[in-house]
Design a protein around this motif. Structure first.
Motif, PDB file in Angstrom:
ATOM      1  N   ALA A 108       9.067   7.271  -7.738  1.00  0.00           N
ATOM      2  CA  ALA A 108       9.479   6.178  -6.849  1.00  0.00           C
ATOM      3  C   ALA A 108      10.717   6.567  -6.054  1.00  0.00           C
ATOM      4  CB  ALA A 108       9.737   4.914  -7.663  1.00  0.00           C
ATOM      5  N   ALA A 117       6.081   0.103   0.117  1.00  0.00           N
ATOM      6  CA  ALA A 117       5.048  -0.429  -0.781  1.00  0.00           C
ATOM      7  C   ALA A 117       5.607  -1.468  -1.743  1.00  0.00           C
ATOM      8  CB  ALA A 117       4.393   0.703  -1.562  1.00  0.00           C
ATOM      9  N   THR A 150      -1.320  -2.348  -4.831  1.00  0.00           N
ATOM     10  CA  THR A 150      -1.688  -1.043  -5.372  1.00  0.00           C
ATOM     11  C   THR A 150      -1.313  -0.997  -6.846  1.00  0.00           C
ATOM     12  OG1 THR A 150      -1.237   0.003  -3.227  1.00  0.00           O
ATOM     13  CG2 THR A 150      -1.388   1.452  -5.136  1.00  0.00           C
ATOM     14  N   VAL A 200      -4.726   6.145  -8.199  1.00  0.00           N
ATOM     15  CA  VAL A 200      -4.242   5.127  -7.275  1.00  0.00           C
ATOM     16  C   VAL A 200      -5.374   4.147  -7.018  1.00  0.00           C
ATOM     17  CG1 VAL A 200      -3.172   4.684  -5.039  1.00  0.00           C
ATOM     18  CG2 VAL A 200      -2.740   6.859  -6.221  1.00  0.00           C
ATOM     19  N   ARG A 231       0.825  -1.196   0.000  1.00  0.00           N
ATOM     20  CA  ARG A 231       0.000   0.000   0.000  1.00  0.00           C
ATOM     21  C   ARG A 231       0.865   1.253   0.000  1.00  0.00           C
ATOM     22  NH1 ARG A 231      -4.166  -2.512  -1.415  1.00  0.00           N
ATOM     23  NH2 ARG A 231      -5.856  -3.079   0.015  1.00  0.00           N
ATOM     24  N   LEU A 232       0.342   2.316  -0.607  1.00  0.00           N
ATOM     25  CA  LEU A 232       1.017   3.610  -0.647  1.00  0.00           C
ATOM     26  C   LEU A 232       0.312   4.591   0.273  1.00  0.00           C
ATOM     27  CD1 LEU A 232       1.515   3.879  -4.511  1.00  0.00           C
ATOM     28  CD2 LEU A 232       3.363   3.759  -2.842  1.00  0.00           C
ATOM     29  N   ASP A 233       1.094   5.488   0.864  1.00  0.00           N
ATOM     30  CA  ASP A 233       0.526   6.561   1.671  1.00  0.00           C
ATOM     31  C   ASP A 233       0.146   7.709   0.733  1.00  0.00           C
ATOM     32  OD1 ASP A 233       1.360   9.361   3.239  1.00  0.00           O
ATOM     33  OD2 ASP A 233       0.186   7.940   4.444  1.00  0.00           O
ATOM     34  N   PHE A 253       9.185   1.623  -4.436  1.00  0.00           N
ATOM     35  CA  PHE A 253       8.409   2.555  -3.636  1.00  0.00           C
ATOM     36  C   PHE A 253       8.544   2.280  -2.145  1.00  0.00           C
ATOM     37  CE2 PHE A 253       6.644   3.351  -7.752  1.00  0.00           C
ATOM     38  CZ  PHE A 253       6.130   4.629  -7.715  1.00  0.00           C
ATOM     39  N   TYR A 275       9.581   9.002  -3.399  1.00  0.00           N
ATOM     40  CA  TYR A 275       8.750   8.351  -2.383  1.00  0.00           C
ATOM     41  C   TYR A 275       9.586   7.472  -1.472  1.00  0.00           C
ATOM     42  CZ  TYR A 275       4.786   5.822  -0.340  1.00  0.00           C
ATOM     43  OH  TYR A 275       3.881   5.283   0.537  1.00  0.00           O
ATOM     44  N   ARG A 297       2.221  11.044   1.084  1.00  0.00           N
ATOM     45  CA  ARG A 297       3.605  10.881   0.623  1.00  0.00           C
ATOM     46  C   ARG A 297       3.667  10.784  -0.894  1.00  0.00           C
ATOM     47  NH1 ARG A 297       6.341   5.897   3.337  1.00  0.00           N
ATOM     48  NH2 ARG A 297       7.942   6.427   1.774  1.00  0.00           N
ATOM     49  N   LEU A 298       2.698  10.074  -1.482  1.00  0.00           N
ATOM     50  CA  LEU A 298       2.689   9.923  -2.939  1.00  0.00           C
ATOM     51  C   LEU A 298       2.465  11.270  -3.614  1.00  0.00           C
ATOM     52  CD1 LEU A 298       2.748   8.099  -5.445  1.00  0.00           C
ATOM     53  CD2 LEU A 298       0.275   7.861  -5.205  1.00  0.00           C
TER      54      LEU A 298
END
Length: 533
Positions: free
Chosen positions: A178, A405, A154, A131, A50-52, A402, A181, A55-56
């Protein structure tokens, strides 16, 4: 839903207000835009974690500021002006990052938007990043770098307007995102290598340049029904990178890019024959990209288009290639011929779209008149337009790490498929797998026909994996696991195979035929297999 733009860190690398006249490729694309077939490029990066979102957003903003040439919008003007121009804005006009939801339906909807809704040229940047959170319990699970199934994952889906940007530019932008991140320094990326060619350059197009190329045969729908269809359909398939050894076990002179060209020509010929059409002469448009791939890479549309004739040098090979099982020797001869032609075209220099396009876009007349002339020239030249477009990024040169992630487990992308060509094949390889996307105009093919073409492509690509025992030897079929070789777009020269972890998904099953139930036909072949309609 797109959230309001949130300020984040980063340094503005370029002040706004600077204007850049449209290059030839951008102007031709701008003249020929159509609402029925949006000129979009889509890129998918699949991650196991998972990505925040905050932050992304911050990382993507810093990436945009790093590649400030992406921050452009079209300067408005009247039809009597002498040129189109981009305006560098220095800052985004709005937040291009949006959360598209969770689950396989969210991904299908995001793919459909990528095919039907281009980002506007009037806002900077002319792209959007969606996303999508996937769930292994309801859809095909993402996989980690070690090949293990992940319950969550993701997908980053980047959609760009092709009048402004191409797929290599978008992939470079995602690579910088990337790095930002994950908080890692940019990794040096090796440049493309063009080995010297001894002796005179062979013909790049061959005899087929004097004959009209065949068109992809339309499906069985009534012509009025096809004529009313709008938009593009798309299917994705995950295949092994084809083997590149000769029948006697020696080193092959062709590249994976050449194998993709041959597979596409066989796919089209077999499809046309199955529809009662003659095989004819297939010509394929192939982008050639000579740009560096590091952070200094020029952004925009930086490829030049060349045409490759896929006609065998020996006319008797046509029947051998279209037999129930293509003759391995005939396939090898076509591969060698294709390798000579692509090598010559990649080594040559020329205008991105040829001298004719450069003349049409010269600022001698107002843009309104040049637009009328360009569209008229396109209609006149339509019967001579190539059969299909094959664009190959090759082995993705970026780690796309990432951080928490994870690293990218698959990279997919697609190119426009406007009529009269109506078909594009796009490929990239990650983790020892070849990720292929077929995209077609709905005015040419329906979803069932597109699925048939995907199966024909997988079978045709397997015939190019020539081993010492022949094309149909064990391990040469669509489901075979192979090591990865460098198949860099249009310049993939021979490199040793390397062992990698297997990528997600599996091969397309040719016998599985399911019309695409999703809006815009944006569902992967793996989804068809996992969730039949």
């Amino acid at each position: 839903m797109i959230a309001p733009w949130t300020p984040a860190g980063g340094t503005d690398a370029s002040p706004g207000g600077v204007r850049i006249p449209f290059p030839t490729v951008d102007e031709v694309s701008r003249h020929c835009l159509s609402d029925d077939e949006p000129e979009s490029v889509h890129i998918e990066v699949h991650l196991p974690g998972r990505l925040d979102p905050a932050r992304l957003r911050a990382a993507f903003r810093r990436a945009l500021l790093t590649h400030s040439r992406v921050l452009v919008r079209e300067v408005p003007g009247r039809r009597h002006r002498r040129s189109f121009a981009w305006e560098l804005t220095g800052e985004p006009d709005s937040d291009p990052v949006g959360l598209a939801g969770r689950g396989p339906d969210a991904l299908a909807a995001a793919r459909a938007r990528a095919l039907s809704a281009c980002p506007p040229l009037t806002l900077s940047p002319p792209l959007r990043l969606e996303v999508v959170e996937t769930d292994g319990a309801t859809g095909a699970p993402e996989r980690t770098a070690a090949g293990e199934a992940s319950r969550t994952g993701t997908v980053l889906l980047l959609t760009m307007h092709h009048t402004a940007l191409d797929a290599p530019s978008g992939l470079r932008l995602l690579a910088t995102t990337a790095e930002q991140y994950g908080g890692v320094d940019p990794v040096p990326v090796a440049g493309r290598v063009r080995p010297g060619r001894p002796g005179p350059a062979p013909s790049g197009t061959g005899r087929a340049v004097r004959t009209r190329p065949v068109r992809v045969a339309p499906d069985s729908r009534p012509e009025p029904v096809r004529a009313r269809a709008v938009g593009n359909g798309m299917l994705q398939t995950d295949l092994p990178v084809p083997r590149r050894v000769t029948r006697d076990g020696g080193h092959s002179p062709w590249t994976v890019n050449d194998q993709l060209l041959v597979a596409t020509s066989l796919m089209v010929a077999r499809w046309n024959v199955s529809q009662g059409r003659p095989a004819g002469s297939v010509r394929i448009t192939m982008p050639v990209d000579d740009r560096p791939r590091g952070t200094e890479m020029p952004m925009g549309n930086g490829t030049r288009l060349v045409e490759v004739a896929m006609t065998p040098e020996d006319p008797h090979d046509t029947d051998l290639l279209l037999g129930e099982r293509p003759d391995p020797a005939a396939v090898a001869r076509l591969l060698r011929t294709t390798a000579r032609r692509t090598h010559a075209l990649k080594s040559a220099q020329g205008a991105p779209l040829g001298a004719g396009a450069s003349l049409l876009t010269a600022p001698l007349l107002p843009v309104g008149i040049r637009g009328v002339l360009t569209r008229g020239a396109r209609r006149v030249a339509a019967p001579w337009m190539s059969t299909a477009l094959v664009t190959n990024i090759g082995r993705v040169p970026y780690t796309l790490d990432f951080g928490d992630a994870g690293r990218a487990t698959a990279v997919w992308f697609s190119a426009p498929a406007r009529m009269p060509r109506g078909l594009s094949v796009a490929a990239a390889s990650t983790g020892g797998r070849l990720h292929v996307t077929l995209r077609w105009s709905r005015a040419l093919l329906d979803d069932a026909a597109g699925a048939d073409l995907v199966g024909l492509f997988a079978a045709s690509l397997s015939t190019t994996s020539l081993t010492s025992a022949g094309a149909n030897a064990p391990g040469a079929g669509p489901g075979a696991a192979t090591g990865e070789v460098d198949a860099t777009a249009a310049d993939a020269e021979a490199t040793p195979a390397r062992e990698h972890a297997p990528g997600p998904g599996g091969p397309y099953h040719r016998d599985t035929r399911h019309p695409d139930p999703t809006p815009g036909g944006a569902r992967s072949a793996q989804d068809h297999h996992k969730r039949p309609s």
